[in-house]
Design a protein around this motif. Structure first.
Motif, PDB file in Angstrom:
ATOM      1  N   PHE A 133       0.835  -1.208   0.000  1.00 45.57           N
ATOM      2  CA  PHE A 133       0.000   0.000   0.000  1.00 45.57           C
ATOM      3  C   PHE A 133       0.868   1.255   0.000  1.00 45.57           C
ATOM      4  O   PHE A 133       0.598   2.224  -0.696  1.00 45.57           O
ATOM      5  CB  PHE A 133      -0.919   0.012   1.215  1.00 45.57           C
ATOM      6  N   LEU A 134       1.902   1.189   0.821  1.00 46.64           N
ATOM      7  CA  LEU A 134       2.782   2.339   0.933  1.00 46.64           C
ATOM      8  C   LEU A 134       3.445   2.627  -0.408  1.00 46.64           C
ATOM      9  O   LEU A 134       3.541   3.778  -0.846  1.00 46.64           O
ATOM     10  CB  LEU A 134       3.837   2.040   2.003  1.00 46.64           C
ATOM     11  N   TYR A 135       3.873   1.559  -1.078  1.00 44.99           N
ATOM     12  CA  TYR A 135       4.534   1.725  -2.369  1.00 44.99           C
ATOM     13  C   TYR A 135       3.556   2.278  -3.390  1.00 44.99           C
ATOM     14  O   TYR A 135       3.903   3.146  -4.200  1.00 44.99           O
ATOM     15  CB  TYR A 135       5.109   0.391  -2.840  1.00 44.99           C
ATOM     16  N   SER A 136       2.321   1.779  -3.334  1.00 47.75           N
ATOM     17  CA  SER A 136       1.345   2.254  -4.302  1.00 47.75           C
ATOM     18  C   SER A 136       1.061   3.743  -4.101  1.00 47.75           C
ATOM     19  O   SER A 136       0.719   4.453  -5.023  1.00 47.75           O
ATOM     20  CB  SER A 136       0.062   1.454  -4.202  1.00 47.75           C
ATOM     21  N   TYR A 137       1.234   4.203  -2.881  1.00 50.62           N
ATOM     22  CA  TYR A 137       0.936   5.608  -2.586  1.00 50.62           C
ATOM     23  C   TYR A 137       2.116   6.508  -2.911  1.00 50.62           C
ATOM     24  O   TYR A 137       1.939   7.618  -3.418  1.00 50.62           O
ATOM     25  CB  TYR A 137       0.565   5.733  -1.106  1.00 50.62           C
ATOM     26  N   THR A 138       3.327   6.008  -2.611  1.00 48.62           N
ATOM     27  CA  THR A 138       4.483   6.893  -2.729  1.00 48.62           C
ATOM     28  C   THR A 138       5.397   6.560  -3.896  1.00 48.62           C
ATOM     29  O   THR A 138       6.248   7.371  -4.252  1.00 48.62           O
ATOM     30  CB  THR A 138       5.339   6.831  -1.451  1.00 48.62           C
ATOM     31  N   ASN A 168      -5.862   8.743   3.696  1.00 55.47           N
ATOM     32  CA  ASN A 168      -6.396   7.659   4.506  1.00 55.47           C
ATOM     33  C   ASN A 168      -5.561   6.396   4.384  1.00 55.47           C
ATOM     34  O   ASN A 168      -5.510   5.587   5.296  1.00 55.47           O
ATOM     35  CB  ASN A 168      -7.831   7.352   4.082  1.00 55.47           C
ATOM     36  N   ILE A 169      -4.909   6.303   3.226  1.00 53.54           N
ATOM     37  CA  ILE A 169      -4.138   5.087   2.983  1.00 53.54           C
ATOM     38  C   ILE A 169      -2.987   4.962   3.985  1.00 53.54           C
ATOM     39  O   ILE A 169      -2.633   3.864   4.411  1.00 53.54           O
ATOM     40  CB  ILE A 169      -3.653   5.073   1.524  1.00 53.54           C
ATOM     41  N   PHE A 194      -1.242  -8.939  -5.459  1.00 54.93           N
ATOM     42  CA  PHE A 194      -1.680  -7.564  -5.272  1.00 54.93           C
ATOM     43  C   PHE A 194      -0.546  -6.593  -5.592  1.00 54.93           C
ATOM     44  O   PHE A 194      -0.736  -5.565  -6.223  1.00 54.93           O
ATOM     45  CB  PHE A 194      -2.158  -7.394  -3.832  1.00 54.93           C
ATOM     46  N   PHE A 195       0.630  -6.968  -5.162  1.00 52.10           N
ATOM     47  CA  PHE A 195       1.806  -6.125  -5.396  1.00 52.10           C
ATOM     48  C   PHE A 195       2.029  -5.948  -6.909  1.00 52.10           C
ATOM     49  O   PHE A 195       2.264  -4.845  -7.408  1.00 52.10           O
ATOM     50  CB  PHE A 195       3.034  -6.764  -4.751  1.00 52.10           C
ATOM     51  N   TYR A 225       0.908  -2.556 -12.116  1.00 56.79           N
ATOM     52  CA  TYR A 225       0.499  -2.720 -13.518  1.00 56.79           C
ATOM     53  C   TYR A 225      -0.178  -1.467 -14.027  1.00 56.79           C
ATOM     54  O   TYR A 225      -1.014  -0.866 -13.355  1.00 56.79           O
ATOM     55  CB  TYR A 225      -0.443  -3.927 -13.613  1.00 56.79           C
ATOM     56  N   ARG A 226       0.200  -1.059 -15.218  1.00 55.66           N
ATOM     57  CA  ARG A 226      -0.505   0.062 -15.840  1.00 55.66           C
ATOM     58  C   ARG A 226      -1.377  -0.495 -16.956  1.00 55.66           C
ATOM     59  O   ARG A 226      -0.929  -1.349 -17.715  1.00 55.66           O
ATOM     60  CB  ARG A 226       0.484   1.042 -16.453  1.00 55.66           C
ATOM     61  N   MET A 227      -2.572   0.011 -17.074  1.00 55.50           N
ATOM     62  CA  MET A 227      -3.465  -0.471 -18.128  1.00 55.50           C
ATOM     63  C   MET A 227      -2.811  -0.243 -19.486  1.00 55.50           C
ATOM     64  O   MET A 227      -2.386   0.883 -19.811  1.00 55.50           O
ATOM     65  CB  MET A 227      -4.804   0.269 -18.072  1.00 55.50           C
ATOM     66  N   GLY A 228      -2.719  -1.288 -20.253  1.00 51.82           N
ATOM     67  CA  GLY A 228      -2.142  -1.178 -21.585  1.00 51.82           C
ATOM     68  C   GLY A 228      -0.656  -0.925 -21.576  1.00 51.82           C
ATOM     69  O   GLY A 228      -0.066  -0.513 -22.570  1.00 51.82           O
ATOM     70  N   GLY A 229      -0.020  -1.159 -20.456  1.00 51.70           N
ATOM     71  CA  GLY A 229       1.412  -0.947 -20.390  1.00 51.70           C
ATOM     72  C   GLY A 229       2.160  -2.094 -21.060  1.00 51.70           C
ATOM     73  O   GLY A 229       1.615  -3.164 -21.303  1.00 51.70           O
ATOM     74  N   ARG A 230       3.422  -1.823 -21.336  1.00 53.76           N
ATOM     75  CA  ARG A 230       4.200  -2.898 -21.969  1.00 53.76           C
ATOM     76  C   ARG A 230       5.297  -3.344 -21.017  1.00 53.76           C
ATOM     77  O   ARG A 230       5.519  -2.733 -19.961  1.00 53.76           O
ATOM     78  CB  ARG A 230       4.758  -2.428 -23.295  1.00 53.76           C
ATOM     79  N   SER A 231       5.978  -4.399 -21.421  1.00 48.79           N
ATOM     80  CA  SER A 231       6.992  -4.955 -20.523  1.00 48.79           C
ATOM     81  C   SER A 231       8.143  -3.960 -20.373  1.00 48.79           C
ATOM     82  O   SER A 231       8.503  -3.258 -21.313  1.00 48.79           O
ATOM     83  CB  SER A 231       7.507  -6.262 -21.091  1.00 48.79           C
ATOM     84  N   PRO A 232       8.705  -3.916 -19.199  1.00 48.14           N
ATOM     85  CA  PRO A 232       9.701  -2.880 -18.918  1.00 48.14           C
ATOM     86  C   PRO A 232      11.095  -3.268 -19.428  1.00 48.14           C
ATOM     87  O   PRO A 232      12.024  -3.423 -18.648  1.00 48.14           O
ATOM     88  CB  PRO A 232       9.674  -2.788 -17.401  1.00 48.14           C
TER      89      PRO A 232
END
Lengths: 501, 112, 575
Positions: free
Chosen positions: A183-188, A207-208, B41-42, B47-54
């Motif tokens: 979550f932290l990574y997604s935010y920062t 809030n995150i 989840f990570f 993931y970006r929508m429509g993104g390509r491989s890095p």
């Protein structure tokens, strides 16, 4: 200035290399594990003391792993708090390693023990010096996995059961920590802790961040054994071999739990009143629940394990107060607790080594047979009970004064109450283990071998000296810089980022 | 959003498994499921929508790539998970040896 | 954040006064111990602890910084623990544990008091601290610090370690710590608190007087029914602490001076009593009053010193106890004059307490020194011409020698008791000239105006009358005793019929049968008033519940974790 910073990765590299060498050669060369174990911890001990001096001269040091500058690469930071923790961990590790030389003779695979021990040490040192939050998680897991294996080291019924419970609960805790990091990574979008602090400051706290706070409180709180996340501790700590119990209770729960809580909530997120009062409440709860549970135990080591919960409560209370005095008291108590609790576990190990039992009801009269164990245990008991002039008294005094200063009279009273009950339960230990009539069974009991004695004497001297040094500049400087690191809060980010550039 | 919710469901499933199952092997499986939910989840977060491989190849721009860092992290995390799982299974085997049961509610000699 | 100030020590007349007597008691105890301690093992550590106690006590007395004071004060607790632990009774370890838990627990409460003082004043210097008791913090600070002093001096309800210690520790240890030194130090600190550090108000004074009176009466009532020599003395030591607190609580000069004077006298008398008790113990192993008796003839010096000390502490003129009690009475009357309401109650309590103290000493004197010796004790052998075979109760050292060894203890042991008894007399007869003028009045810094309130003629007259009354009481006591022996009507010589003796405890057992007191005594026997036992019961109750909750089942523990997280989630985010 950057030249000096080579010292930072050594704290990880040296024990890791030691573990590797012992695993490689320990089986074939007979005395190798002992010599290496003590040598490596001695080197670390010297390095950590040196790091205090370096920190006092140069201030905060940073190191970029592989020459990749953060936030891209992994940064390592040596600030006041890290230095303080390093000294605590490594001094304790040295004493425990010395103790293990004789104690671990009982077990068959000494080299496995030392390998795991040094791996655990690697993990703890890594957690303390890393400046990268995912790296922190990795080191935390290294230390945790090594500790699961060490708890199960005896491979008897109870050891295995305890190790399983510990492993499952701790893994669940780690899961939540990992989730928090996600979550932290997604935010920062960054992993470097200084950078995270910077980004949070710029973007503001959403809030995150609160969600992440909750996840981290649970995860690290579980590692620190705060009530109600504590239930694994009284099973796991007594089941390990005594030196490992000393390490687990003495430093593992602190470097994995308390240190990380401090670092993240103070330096990365910046402390706020809500978190602060939550911490205080959890601290007081742990303090009381732990000590009340401890007082009825008959298993020597289980009693000590419950006291660890209680004493961690003091530390968290002090730190949670957030005032300089409170943080100082909390850290002082952290150091003191790691010294006297390790000493107590080593004492219990000595008693177990000599008599083969941990049941207090079966002991008695050991005062005459084991005078050194008795006197060191007395010193440690008085320290933990907060009787002057031993070190525990000073830290408790500072915490209580800080609590009163902050206007938390109720919490201060709880601290006093827990202190009384601690005294009572240690009086129980002294009475049943050392006083009274010597039983027929224990007529042939002998004092423990040299290295065990040496280690216990060293630790009890630290208990005594710690109480006297409170007046001096040494301890003030040592604790002061740790306290300063926390009190400055998120300024940490600027200092660290400056160091990188 | 749906994928995130699916992740949450997977995670909850894992936690449910740890909490409610009595067989210790199933508990371990629960841990693994929850762990993989977090890992997934990570990856999804990055993931970006429509993104390509890095992968920086000739003529390609850095724009619109998926974030490569979490993938590296998840690899590490999987390795850690592997180590933990291996240890847990080994301990579970020993438990069966000593207690003669896989039922977690019967393995309660340490209490109080 | 300067927790430690300079000017750590300060010497004034109060501390000098207490310091001098700390030294005196240490000296006498060491001399006494040379005679008493016959076992060789642990002798080094015993004397080492005593010396450390001396150092720590002097530290307590002379330190001016509260933190430093606390260090010495707490260290005394450990020394008390270790010194009690030197004893060899079966319950010794339990008693030493209890003593340290109570004393150390009170010390922990003092820490909170210390923190409150820091909160209020920002300094730990004891002089120049004048905190008015007008806020809740100040009142709590005073009470918490006073609890420390109470526990050390053995004032109720923190007294329960004193009788236990008296019973189970070595006698010189009891004579040294709970009987004399801890009294001196505890009351010393209370005086410092009351006179120097806080400005007292009427309510707090009344509280002190109530605590004091309650201690006097309750402890002496408990003493009356004890059947163990040392335990009885232990309760009397508690009762004497009550007078000291009461004296301080009066809040006027003469009362406080009386309290301080009584602190000195109580310590002298109790120390002397315990030492004589130890001398008796040297001859017999038992301390059961039922089995003692007849020691007056074989131990004349011990007997005389015991009688002097016991009369002194009961407040019989012309001994020192009377002089100080008289001052306390005057103090209480002054409270009444100044408009205090409950003064009659306190006066009655002190008078009643004195009477009961005397009664319990009559019991002791009768049971131990006068009365007929019981069949088992060695005194009987001497009196009955050696016809009774040696019993196992005779201590090994005295059993192998000839009969002369059953006579008096050696001089090393009786000299300290004689010195203390002489002090009892001197401080009584020359109360104003010696102790008051030299020590107590300078400590209170009010020597000049004092002689006005002190009516010397009246005092002397009263003393003479009191002596007469004392003699009458003494004879009355003797008459009571002859009445008791009336049951013996056979006309034979009493000495030859050991079963016909009157043990001297039965009369006092009837006290327990008084209806209203019976339930209280029964509760006391079940330790319902012992704070230590009550609290430990509660704690173990909670402990049982919590242990039941830790049922060893992993999913339960995990559920707690998730529940805890849920609560955190609620508290931090949703609210």
């Amino acid at each position: 200035m950057m030249d000096i910073s080579y010292i930072i990765p050594l704290f990880v590299a040296v024990p890791l290399a030691g573990a590797f060498l012992i695993a490689l050669l320990g089986k074939s060369i007979k005395k190798f594990p002992d010599v290496m174990g003590v040598l490596i911890t001695l080197i670390l001990c010297i390095l950590s003391v040196k790091s205090v001096l370096i920190h006092n001269t140069y201030g905060i040091l940073t190191y970029s792993a592989g020459g990749w500058n953060p936030p891209v690469g992994i940064g390592m930071v040596l600030d006041g708090l890290a230095v303080f923790m390093l000294v605590t961990v490594n001094v304790l590790a040295f004493c425990v390693a010395v103790y293990s030389v004789d104690y671990m003779e009982k077990f068959t695979a000494k080299w496995k023990f030392y390998t795991l021990f040094l791996l655990m040490l690697t993990g703890m040192n890594g957690v303390v010096i890393t400046g990268d939050i995912f790296n922190l998680f990795v080191f935390l897991e290294i230390a945790a996995v090594a500790s699961y294996a060490l708890v199960a080291f005896g491979t008897e019924k109870h050891e295995i059961e305890a190790a399983f419970k510990y492993a499952i609960m701790s893994t669940v805790g780690s899961l939540f920590i990992l989730l928090g990091i996600v979550f932290l990574y997604s935010y920062t979008s960054t992993l470097n802790m200084a950078d995270i602090a910077n980004v949070i400051m710029l973007q503001g706290k959403g809030n995150i961040i609160l969600l992440v706070s909750v996840l981290f409180l649970m995860g690290f709180g579980l590692k620190a054994a705060l009530v109600p996340f504590h239930a694994w501790l009284p099973d796991a700590h007594p089941s390990a071999p005594a030196p490992i119990s000393a390490m687990l209770s003495g430093v593992l729960i602190k470097s994995l739990g308390v240190y990380t809580i401090c670092r993240i909530f103070f330096n990365v997120f910046g402390i706020n009143p809500a978190i602060s009062s939550t911490l205080m409440f959890l601290g007081v709860l742990s303090m009381l629940v732990g000590v009340v549970l401890a007082i009825g135990q008959w298993d020597f080591k289980r009693l000590l394990a419950y006291h660890s919960i209680s004493q961690i409560g003091y530390v968290i209370l002090g730190i949670g107060l957030g005032t300089p005095l409170g943080i100082m008291g909390g850290f002082f108590h952290l150091f003191n607790h790691s010294v006297f609790k390790s000493l107590l576990f080593l004492n219990s190990g000595a008693v177990e080594y000599a008599t083969g039992t941990r049941d207090l009801q079966k002991m008695g009269g050991l005062k005459e047979k084991m005078p050194l164990t008795y006197s060191t245990n007395l010193v440690a008991s008085m320290s933990i009970a907060g009787i002057p002039p031993f070190n525990g008294f000073w830290s408790k005094l500072i915490i209580i004064i800080a609590a009163v200063e902050a206007g938390k009279f109720g919490y201060a009273f709880c601290a006093v109450l827990a202190s009384i009950l601690t005294l009572a339960s240690f009086m129980k230990v002294m009475k049943y283990a050392y006083f009274g009539d010597l039983r027929e069974k224990w007529k042939a009991v002998k004092e423990v071998p040299f290295f065990m004695k040496l280690s216990m004497v060293m630790l009890s001297l630290i208990c005594l000296v710690g109480g006297i040094l409170v007046f001096g500049d040494i301890l003030q400087g040592f604790l002061g810089s740790a306290q300063e690191a926390l009190s400055r809060g998120t300024e940490y980010a600027f200092t660290v980022l400056q160091g990188i550039k | 959003m749906a994928v995130y919710l699916l992740c949450l469901v997977l995670f909850s499933l894992g936690i449910y498994c740890i909490l409610r199952k009595r067989n210790i092997i199933k508990i371990i499986v629960g841990v693994i499921i929850a762990e993989y939910a977090v890992n997934l989840f990570f990856i999804l977060v990055a993931y970006r929508m429509g993104g390509r491989s890095p992968i920086l190849s000739e003529g390609a721009t850095i724009k619109n790539m998926v974030d490569p860092l979490p993938q590296a992290l998840v690899l590490t995390s999987i390795v850690i998970g592997l180590a933990t799982t291996a240890l847990l299974v080994a301990i579970a085997m020993k438990i069966y040896e000593k207690y003669g049961t896989f039922d977690i509610t019967k393995i309660k000699e340490l209490k109080g | 954040m300067d927790l430690i100030n300079l000017e750590l020590f300060k010497i004034d007349s109060l501390s000098t006064f207490v310091g001098v007597f700390v030294g005196l008691f240490t000296l006498l105890t060491v001399i006494y111990s040379f005679g008493f301690m016959d076992k060789k093992k642990g002798l080094f550590s015993y004397y080492f602890y005593i010396i450390l106690t001396l150092v720590a006590s002097l530290g307590v007395v002379f330190s001016n910084d509260l933190v430093l004071f606390m260090v010495f004060w707490g260290f005394l607790g450990i020394l008390l623990y270790l010194l009690i632990g030197v004893g060899e009774k079966p319950n010794t370890s339990k008693t030493s544990k209890k003593a340290l838990i109570i004393v150390g627990g009170a010390d922990a409460l003092m820490l909170l008091g210390l923190a409150l003082i820091w909160h209020l004043t920002g300094t730990f210097k004891m002089d120049g601290m004048r905190i008015p008791l007008n806020s809740a913090e100040a009142i709590w600070a005073y009470l918490l610090l006073a609890i420390g002093a109470f526990a050390k001096a053995g004032v109720m309800p923190f007294h329960s370690w004193v009788p236990d210690t008296a019973e189970d520790a070595l006698t010189p240890v009891t004579a040294y710590l709970p009987a004399s030194l801890d009294k001196l130090l505890g009351i010393y600190f209370l005086v410092r608190l009351t006179l120097n550090m806080f400005v007292m108000n009427l309510d707090m004074n009344t509280f002190l007087m109530a605590v004091g009176s309650f201690t006097i009466i309750a402890a002496v009532m408990m003493a009356l029914i004890q059947n163990d020599f040392k335990r009885l003395l232990g309760y009397l030591a508690v009762s004497s602490a009550g007078y000291m607190v009461l004296g301080l609580g009066t809040g006027n000069f003469i009362g406080i001076a009386g309290g301080l004077f009584y602190m000195l006298n109580g310590a002298i008398c109790m120390s002397c009593l315990f030492m004589t008790c130890g001398s008796v113990e040297k001859n017999v192993r038992t301390m059961d009053l039922d089995k003692l008796g007849g020691f007056a003839k074989i131990m004349p010096i011990t007997f005389i010193t015991f009688v002097i000390a016991s009369l002194a502490i009961s407040g019989v003129p012309p001994f020192n106890g009377f002089a100080s009690k008289w001052m306390i009475y005057q103090g209480i009357i002054n409270v009444g004059k100044n408009g205090g309401s409950l003064w009659m109650l306190w006066l009655v309590a002190t008078m009643f307490g004195s009477a009961l103290t005397l009664a319990s000493f009559m019991k002791l004197i009768h049971a131990v020194f006068l009365g007929q010796p019981s069949p088992e004790n060695p005194a009987r052998k001497d009196l009955a011409g050696g016809r009774i075979p040696k019993s196992p109760l005779i201590s090994p050292k005295s059993s192998h020698g000839d009969r002369a060894e059953h006579r008096e203890v050696n001089p090393v042991m009786w000299v300290p008791t004689v010195i203390l008894a002489v002090l009892c007399v001197v401080f009584g007869v020359f109360a104003y000239q010696v102790p008051l003028k030299m020590f107590i009045l300078p400590s209170l810094k009010m020597a000049v105006n004092f002689s006005g309130t002190w009516n010397a003629t009246l005092a002397t007259l009263l003393m003479l009358v009191s002596i007469a009354i004392g003699i009458i009481i003494y004879f009355l006591g003797t008459i009571t005793k002859t009445r008791e022996t009336e049951s013996f009507v056979g006309g034979e010589v009493l000495k030859e019929h050991p079963d016909m003796r009157v043990s001297g405890v039965e009369l006092y057992n009837t006290v327990q049968d008084i209806k209203s007191l019976k339930t209280i005594y029964n509760m006391a026997k079940n330790k319902a008033f012992d704070l230590y036992e009550v609290v430990s019961k509660i704690v173990f109750g909670i402990n049982k519940i919590l242990r039941y909750m830790h049922n060893g089942i992993l999913p339960t523990y995990l559920a707690w974790c998730l529940l805890g997280m849920g609560i955190l989630f609620y508290v931090l985010i949703l609210r």
